[in-house]
Design an enzyme around this catalytic site. Structure first.
Site, PDB file in Angstrom:
ATOM      1  N   HIS A 125      -0.729  -5.157 -22.449  1.00 51.00           N
ATOM      2  CA  HIS A 125      -0.024  -6.433 -22.392  1.00 51.00           C
ATOM      3  C   HIS A 125       1.267  -6.422 -23.209  1.00 51.00           C
ATOM      4  O   HIS A 125       1.346  -5.844 -24.283  1.00 51.00           O
ATOM      5  CB  HIS A 125      -0.929  -7.563 -22.886  1.00 51.00           C
ATOM      6  CG  HIS A 125      -1.423  -7.360 -24.296  1.00 51.00           C
ATOM      7  ND1 HIS A 125      -0.719  -7.767 -25.401  1.00 51.00           N
ATOM      8  CD2 HIS A 125      -2.553  -6.779 -24.769  1.00 51.00           C
ATOM      9  CE1 HIS A 125      -1.391  -7.466 -26.493  1.00 51.00           C
ATOM     10  NE2 HIS A 125      -2.507  -6.858 -26.147  1.00 51.00           N
ATOM     11  N   ASP A 126       2.295  -7.032 -22.631  1.00 49.00           N
ATOM     12  CA  ASP A 126       3.570  -7.284 -23.314  1.00 49.00           C
ATOM     13  C   ASP A 126       4.365  -6.021 -23.611  1.00 49.00           C
ATOM     14  O   ASP A 126       5.317  -6.060 -24.403  1.00 49.00           O
ATOM     15  CB  ASP A 126       3.352  -8.077 -24.608  1.00 49.00           C
ATOM     16  CG  ASP A 126       2.555  -9.341 -24.389  1.00 49.00           C
ATOM     17  OD1 ASP A 126       3.050 -10.211 -23.646  1.00 49.00           O
ATOM     18  OD2 ASP A 126       1.436  -9.459 -24.927  1.00 49.00           O
ATOM     19  N   GLY A 143      -0.663  -2.868 -26.985  1.00 47.93           N
ATOM     20  CA  GLY A 143       0.134  -4.054 -26.712  1.00 47.93           C
ATOM     21  C   GLY A 143       1.469  -4.067 -27.431  1.00 47.93           C
ATOM     22  O   GLY A 143       1.614  -3.543 -28.531  1.00 47.93           O
TER      23      GLY A 143
END
Length: 262
Positions: A125-126, A143
């Site tokens: 994520h991200d 992340g």
């Protein structure tokens, strides 16, 4: 909407609301969610799952068992409509996973164009991956990691959350990266340490001999001068006035939050 020139295999599931561009190919047993956009000429080979609010550009090749846009593994995630964006002409090989972003991290996981993501690579994520990067087999990004243009991450390498991998970096296989890797640097080991400048990579990409020498001089200031980073920053900034390639270091310093590998 499915463009009339696109091909969707009878065993594939394309949910209502998805957008499939011209000449795209959705192979057997693929699943495309209702908030997904697949660009012109992109090919999903077979058994590919694309979920969430995911936008994929044109002329990508995505191989079997890849999973894109799925729920991330951040325990704070509460189902928000966060996103994945992927550019053009990427090759995403078997069993690659690319997870959607989190609200806390800006809500977007982004992959640029012309990248090669080898088997079992993971982008959490991200994360932000630039252009013309290579993630070798089983390379994993935690992340919020940033990977800049032309970086290469070796097989079985893990990158700690929030780290930055600079442009033209080469990270050797089976490494563990726990801090930021400045541009142009070769890194290897667990924890990864610097092993000089990626000279061969720079030659292949057309860097002049003078530019490579300036980059090596900047590297020596950072790692061999015995000075602190704050002490060498003005010297590197001065060098960048003559050699714009060196400016990548000064820009990198402004972004770095985890400190440099040593």
């Amino acid at each position: 909407m499915i463009d009339k020139s696109a091909f969707v295999h009878p065993t594939a599931i394309v949910e209502e609301g998805a957008s499939i561009g011209a000449n795209a190919h959705i192979g057997p047993f693929c699943i495309v969610g209702p908030h997904v956009e697949i660009g012109e000429g992109t090919v999903l080979k077979s058994h590919v799952v694309v979920n969430g609010h995911t936008k994929i550009g044109r002329d990508n090749e995505i191989y079997q068992f890849a999973s894109i846009g799925e729920v991330n593994q951040d325990l704070k995630y509460a189902g928000e409509p966060t996103r994945v964006e992927i550019g053009d002409r990427n090759r995403i090989r078997e069993s690659v996973t690319i997870h959607r972003g989190t609200v806390q991290g800006g809500g977007l996981t982004k992959v640029g164009s012309d990248n090669l993501l080898m088997i079992n690579a993971h982008i959490a994520h991200d994360c932000t991956v630039g252009n013309r990067c290579i993630l070798a087999n089983n390379a994993t990004l935690a992340g919020h990691v940033s990977v800049d243009d032309f970086a290469i991450i070796g097989g079985m390498t893990a990158v700690h959350q929030f780290c930055i991998i600079g442009a033209h970096v080469m990270v050797g296989g089976c490494s563990g990266v726990a801090q930021d890797v400045p541009p142009y640097v070769i890194a290897q080991g667990n924890h990864a340490t610097p092993f000089g400048v990626n000279i061969e990579g720079l030659k292949r990409r057309g860097f002049s001999r003078e530019a490579i020498t300036a980059i090596r001089n900047a590297y020596k200031l950072i790692y061999r001068s015995g000075k602190t980073l704050d002490e060498v920053k003005p010297e590197i900034a001065e060098l960048a006035e003559t050699y714009p390639e060196v400016k990548a270091f000064t820009d990198f310093f402004a972004r770095s939050t985890r400190g440099l590998i040593r």
